[in-house]
Design a protein around this motif. Sequence first.
Motif, PDB file in Angstrom:
ATOM      1  N   ALA A 190       0.833  -1.201   0.000  1.00 16.11           N
ATOM      2  CA  ALA A 190       0.000   0.000   0.000  1.00 16.11           C
ATOM      3  C   ALA A 190       0.871   1.257   0.000  1.00 16.11           C
ATOM      4  O   ALA A 190       0.574   2.236  -0.700  1.00 16.11           O
ATOM      5  N   LYS A 191       1.959   1.223   0.741  1.00 15.99           N
ATOM      6  CA  LYS A 191       2.842   2.388   0.800  1.00 15.99           C
ATOM      7  C   LYS A 191       3.585   2.601  -0.522  1.00 15.99           C
ATOM      8  O   LYS A 191       3.789   3.743  -0.956  1.00 15.99           O
ATOM      9  N   LYS A 192       3.948   1.520  -1.177  1.00 12.17           N
ATOM     10  CA  LYS A 192       4.613   1.645  -2.479  1.00 12.17           C
ATOM     11  C   LYS A 192       3.669   2.243  -3.516  1.00 12.17           C
ATOM     12  O   LYS A 192       4.071   3.058  -4.353  1.00 12.17           O
ATOM     13  N   ILE A 193       2.412   1.844  -3.451  1.00 11.75           N
ATOM     14  CA  ILE A 193       1.428   2.376  -4.397  1.00 11.75           C
ATOM     15  C   ILE A 193       1.179   3.859  -4.130  1.00 11.75           C
ATOM     16  O   ILE A 193       1.153   4.680  -5.061  1.00 11.75           O
ATOM     17  N   ALA A 194       1.010   4.219  -2.856  1.00 11.23           N
ATOM     18  CA  ALA A 194       0.755   5.618  -2.517  1.00 11.23           C
ATOM     19  C   ALA A 194       1.929   6.513  -2.911  1.00 11.23           C
ATOM     20  O   ALA A 194       1.746   7.705  -3.186  1.00 11.23           O
ATOM     21  N   ALA A 195       3.133   5.934  -2.984  1.00  9.81           N
ATOM     22  CA  ALA A 195       4.319   6.709  -3.374  1.00  9.81           C
ATOM     23  C   ALA A 195       4.244   7.177  -4.824  1.00  9.81           C
ATOM     24  O   ALA A 195       5.006   8.071  -5.232  1.00  9.81           O
ATOM     25  N   LEU A 196       3.306   6.610  -5.601  1.00 14.60           N
ATOM     26  CA  LEU A 196       3.113   7.077  -6.972  1.00 14.60           C
ATOM     27  C   LEU A 196       2.652   8.528  -6.999  1.00 14.60           C
ATOM     28  O   LEU A 196       2.867   9.241  -7.983  1.00 14.60           O
ATOM     29  N   GLY A 197       1.996   8.945  -5.935  1.00 14.15           N
ATOM     30  CA  GLY A 197       1.551  10.338  -5.840  1.00 14.15           C
ATOM     31  C   GLY A 197       0.254  10.586  -6.571  1.00 14.15           C
ATOM     32  O   GLY A 197      -0.826  10.438  -6.004  1.00 14.15           O
ATOM     33  N   LYS A 198       0.365  10.973  -7.839  1.00 11.77           N
ATOM     34  CA  LYS A 198      -0.829  11.297  -8.623  1.00 11.77           C
ATOM     35  C   LYS A 198      -0.761  10.644  -9.998  1.00 11.77           C
ATOM     36  O   LYS A 198       0.310  10.294 -10.481  1.00 11.77           O
ATOM     37  N   ASP A 199      -1.950  10.506 -10.609  1.00 12.79           N
ATOM     38  CA  ASP A 199      -1.975   9.972 -11.964  1.00 12.79           C
ATOM     39  C   ASP A 199      -1.752  11.092 -12.974  1.00 12.79           C
ATOM     40  O   ASP A 199      -1.526  12.254 -12.594  1.00 12.79           O
ATOM     41  N   PRO A 275     -15.646   3.554  -6.595  1.00 19.11           N
ATOM     42  CA  PRO A 275     -15.306   4.146  -7.892  1.00 19.11           C
ATOM     43  C   PRO A 275     -13.824   4.496  -8.012  1.00 19.11           C
ATOM     44  O   PRO A 275     -13.271   4.481  -9.115  1.00 19.11           O
ATOM     45  N   MET A 276     -13.160   4.781  -6.892  1.00 25.78           N
ATOM     46  CA  MET A 276     -11.721   5.029  -6.939  1.00 25.78           C
ATOM     47  C   MET A 276     -10.983   3.772  -7.387  1.00 25.78           C
ATOM     48  O   MET A 276     -10.078   3.830  -8.217  1.00 25.78           O
ATOM     49  N   PHE A 277     -11.382   2.631  -6.827  1.00 28.26           N
ATOM     50  CA  PHE A 277     -10.760   1.370  -7.219  1.00 28.26           C
ATOM     51  C   PHE A 277     -11.029   1.084  -8.689  1.00 28.26           C
ATOM     52  O   PHE A 277     -10.144   0.658  -9.440  1.00 28.26           O
ATOM     53  N   ALA A 278     -12.274   1.342  -9.115  1.00 27.46           N
ATOM     54  CA  ALA A 278     -12.673   1.034 -10.492  1.00 27.46           C
ATOM     55  C   ALA A 278     -12.025   1.960 -11.515  1.00 27.46           C
ATOM     56  O   ALA A 278     -12.004   1.649 -12.705  1.00 27.46           O
ATOM     57  N   ASN A 279     -11.480   3.075 -11.050  1.00 27.70           N
ATOM     58  CA  ASN A 279     -10.851   4.034 -11.964  1.00 27.70           C
ATOM     59  C   ASN A 279      -9.359   4.209 -11.691  1.00 27.70           C
ATOM     60  O   ASN A 279      -8.774   5.255 -11.968  1.00 27.70           O
ATOM     61  N   ASN A 280      -8.752   3.141 -11.146  1.00 28.49           N
ATOM     62  CA  ASN A 280      -7.304   3.049 -10.984  1.00 28.49           C
ATOM     63  C   ASN A 280      -6.705   4.139 -10.096  1.00 28.49           C
ATOM     64  O   ASN A 280      -5.576   4.580 -10.306  1.00 28.49           O
ATOM     65  N   ALA A 281      -7.474   4.547  -9.081  1.00 31.06           N
ATOM     66  CA  ALA A 281      -6.963   5.522  -8.117  1.00 31.06           C
ATOM     67  C   ALA A 281      -6.744   4.885  -6.752  1.00 31.06           C
ATOM     68  O   ALA A 281      -6.384   5.565  -5.797  1.00 31.06           O
ATOM     69  N   LEU A 282      -6.934   3.567  -6.684  1.00 27.59           N
ATOM     70  CA  LEU A 282      -6.829   2.847  -5.423  1.00 27.59           C
ATOM     71  C   LEU A 282      -6.253   1.467  -5.692  1.00 27.59           C
ATOM     72  O   LEU A 282      -6.735   0.750  -6.565  1.00 27.59           O
TER      73      LEU A 282
END
Length: 441
Positions: A190-199, A275-282
């Motif tokens: 989860a921390k590695k993913i959050a390190a992406l910052g923004k799309d 919807p965040m998960f479904a739109n690749n934000a989670l």
Amino acid sequence: MKAWKTMMTGATAVSLAAALAACGSGGGSSPEQSANPADGNKQVEITFANWISVEEGTKEAYNQLIADFEQKHPNIKVKSIGIPFAQFKDQVLVSSAGGNPPDVAMSNQNFTPAFDGAKMAEPLEALLGADMINDIVDGSKAGVTFNGKVMAMPWAPHPSALFWNKTVFKQAGLDPEKPPKTWDEMIEMAKKIAALGKDEKGNPIYGIGENGASESYTGNMLMRIAYSYGGKFVDDKGAIVYDQGTALKDSLAYIKDMIGNKISPKGAMMKDLRPMFANNALGMLVDGDFGRTNFRSMSGKGEAFDKEWGVTTVPAGKSGKSETVFTEHQLVVAAGSKHKQEAAEFVKYLVSKDAMAIYHKLNGVMSSRKSIASLPEMNEDDYAKVFNEQMKTASPLPAANPKFDNAMKTSTDMIVLVTEGGKSPEEAISTVMPKIKELYK
């Protein structure tokens, strides 16, 4: 804002009561096993208070279920009373106290104790028959039995499992085919993913979605986390032990870390997270078996989106096994219904093989009946197998007390205190737990 919310709640209550009153409550009954009322020429209308008819992901299933029931039972007409989930329990209680109960009401493990406590629910053994009552999965049956009587029919258990977004995993340099197997691995990913910052559109990307809104479902999910840390809410005698040991403290520390460090969004409800998960934000989300249908719809990609996510059992935590809860949909026949036999026929249909085949096909739900849960068509793919596997370690909510739903909502104050109030887990627990214990008195 609070006054407006109160006014809206009152308006909804009046609207619901008016809708129920307008339906009429004439006599009429049907033999227990008959599809039609005793008067073969008279159509009886029953009311069904529910939330699935007003939720996008379940509208189609609802429509097909009602159409199939009415085709099989031409002398029974079902009138839907659709109520948003957040308002559901209060509005059903208000309308029932006002003398206008729905004939059948959806419920869940949070709501049924309140419906039973308000004497709104009718015992079901005589209405449904011993064969159906004895077919209920043991854990589900225990959750609807009050003072030795079955007060609701379990419909669909919704064990929470872990969904992971393969597209987001790949973006974060993680293997999209390897979800976490342990709680610590889940946090690290989860921390590695959050390190992406923004799309590319500037929207934040979060590693995992944990509920933080002030609602009872958030309390359920906090309890789910506490189970992974080795805790429980009540002991075998029903006494609250939530604050004993370190499980609740560790759970709040986890929430504080996830939300405070923007690994999970702040104050989110499940309707925000899906919807965040479904739109690749989670990157990850713990959700129920209806997740697949929701994600297909919310992504706008339909079944093609199935290639972009996977589902697995919740990673093992401190207890060493996959710990989760199931938030079961249940069905209640109102004690004040003037059409109890017809209402019972509707309940029997909704938990039947034909109805569950429709609901399972469209929404992936499981069955709370032993004879149906084991059918090949309920275990036809890896998705169904994951949730059936998760049911083996899923715990029913310890909801026997009528104030359980209130306790769950109150428990969310601890999340607010640690994520927004700057309090430590210990301070949050010492502030809120006395209020929960007072509720149970």
